[in-house]
Design a protein around this motif. Sequence first.
Motif, mmCIF file in Angstrom:
data_model
loop_
_atom_site.group_PDB
_atom_site.id
_atom_site.type_symbol
_atom_site.label_atom_id
_atom_site.label_comp_id
_atom_site.label_asym_id
_atom_site.label_seq_id
_atom_site.Cartn_x
_atom_site.Cartn_y
_atom_site.Cartn_z
ATOM 1 N N SER A 25 39.010 44.940 59.993
ATOM 2 C CA SER A 25 39.457 46.310 60.203
ATOM 3 C C SER A 25 40.758 46.564 59.452
ATOM 4 O O SER A 25 40.992 47.656 58.958
ATOM 5 N N GLY A 26 41.626 45.561 59.329
ATOM 6 C CA GLY A 26 42.857 45.721 58.564
ATOM 7 C C GLY A 26 42.555 45.904 57.087
ATOM 8 O O GLY A 26 43.158 46.728 56.406
ATOM 9 N N GLU A 27 41.595 45.138 56.575
ATOM 10 C CA GLU A 27 41.217 45.284 55.178
ATOM 11 C C GLU A 27 40.574 46.639 54.926
ATOM 12 O O GLU A 27 40.800 47.258 53.896
ATOM 13 N N VAL A 28 39.780 47.090 55.860
ATOM 14 C CA VAL A 28 39.132 48.395 55.723
ATOM 15 C C VAL A 28 40.177 49.496 55.727
ATOM 16 O O VAL A 28 40.101 50.451 54.964
ATOM 17 N N ALA A 29 41.199 49.352 56.584
ATOM 18 C CA ALA A 29 42.260 50.363 56.621
ATOM 19 C C ALA A 29 43.014 50.410 55.301
ATOM 20 O O ALA A 29 43.332 51.491 54.789
ATOM 21 N N GLU A 30 43.305 49.239 54.710
ATOM 22 C CA GLU A 30 43.988 49.213 53.421
ATOM 23 C C GLU A 30 43.107 49.815 52.331
ATOM 24 O O GLU A 30 43.573 50.564 51.482
ATOM 25 N N THR A 31 41.829 49.481 52.349
ATOM 26 C CA THR A 31 40.899 50.023 51.360
ATOM 27 C C THR A 31 40.784 51.534 51.502
ATOM 28 O O THR A 31 40.748 52.253 50.513
ATOM 29 N N THR A 32 40.754 52.024 52.740
ATOM 30 C CA THR A 32 40.677 53.466 52.978
ATOM 31 C C THR A 32 41.916 54.170 52.465
ATOM 32 O O THR A 32 41.829 55.238 51.862
ATOM 33 N N GLN A 33 43.082 53.556 52.662
ATOM 34 C CA GLN A 33 44.327 54.163 52.191
ATOM 35 C C GLN A 33 44.361 54.196 50.677
ATOM 36 O O GLN A 33 44.734 55.202 50.077
ATOM 37 N N VAL A 34 43.952 53.111 50.024
ATOM 38 C CA VAL A 34 43.922 53.077 48.558
ATOM 39 C C VAL A 34 42.920 54.092 48.036
ATOM 40 O O VAL A 34 43.174 54.793 47.062
ATOM 41 N N THR A 35 41.773 54.199 48.698
ATOM 42 C CA THR A 35 40.753 55.155 48.282
ATOM 43 C C THR A 35 41.250 56.584 48.438
ATOM 44 O O THR A 35 41.025 57.419 47.570
ATOM 45 N N SER A 36 41.961 56.877 49.524
ATOM 46 C CA SER A 36 42.464 58.238 49.705
ATOM 47 C C SER A 36 43.534 58.567 48.676
ATOM 48 O O SER A 36 43.621 59.696 48.213
ATOM 49 N N GLN A 37 44.352 57.582 48.291
ATOM 50 C CA GLN A 37 45.342 57.819 47.245
ATOM 51 C C GLN A 37 44.658 58.062 45.911
ATOM 52 O O GLN A 37 45.063 58.944 45.148
ATOM 53 N N ALA A 38 43.619 57.304 45.614
ATOM 54 C CA ALA A 38 42.880 57.502 44.365
ATOM 55 C C ALA A 38 42.201 58.863 44.357
ATOM 56 O O ALA A 38 42.164 59.540 43.321
ATOM 57 N N ASP A 39 41.673 59.295 45.500
ATOM 58 C CA ASP A 39 41.036 60.606 45.572
ATOM 59 C C ASP A 39 42.050 61.724 45.369
ATOM 60 O O ASP A 39 41.754 62.717 44.712
ATOM 61 N N SER A 40 43.255 61.572 45.921
ATOM 62 C CA SER A 40 44.263 62.617 45.739
ATOM 63 C C SER A 40 44.739 62.662 44.300
ATOM 64 O O SER A 40 44.975 63.744 43.754
ATOM 65 N N ILE A 41 44.864 61.510 43.655
ATOM 66 C CA ILE A 41 45.244 61.494 42.238
ATOM 67 C C ILE A 41 44.156 62.150 41.408
ATOM 68 O O ILE A 41 44.440 62.941 40.505
ATOM 69 N N GLN A 42 42.897 61.847 41.718
ATOM 70 C CA GLN A 42 41.772 62.457 40.996
ATOM 71 C C GLN A 42 41.763 63.969 41.201
ATOM 72 O O GLN A 42 41.480 64.720 40.273
ATOM 73 N N ALA A 43 42.067 64.407 42.406
ATOM 74 C CA ALA A 43 42.102 65.843 42.683
ATOM 75 C C ALA A 43 43.205 66.522 41.871
ATOM 76 O O ALA A 43 42.998 67.606 41.306
#
Length: 109
Positions: A25-43
């Motif tokens: 769950s900790g790894e998933v949380a880190e992956t989710t945070q990195v993914t959300s940052q990548a999505d905001s940069i893409q936006a």
Amino acid sequence: MNKKIFIVMSFLAIFGIEGLFAQESGEVAETTQVTSQADSIQAFKYIAAGLAVGIACIAGGSAVGKIGAAAMGAMSENAELSGKALPFVGLAEGICLWGFLVALLIIIL
């Protein structure tokens, strides 16, 4: 004696499995945070590309309108000016192409 060993082993197994899920769950949380940052940069990239094309096309359309109207007025008085006025209209249209190229570079890079 076997019952005590069974109880101890079952507790160890339960806590071990629980620890594995906690790590996942900790790894998933880190992956989710990195993914959300990548999505905001893409936006932001898409917004910047849209603004580059939009502003360039509005400016190019305004320039073509003014230059085209002036060129048509000049050609109505002297037909020989058509060859001299046409490149200026083409230069104004080039503004839109530069906006498109900037947007393409923003999206690719």
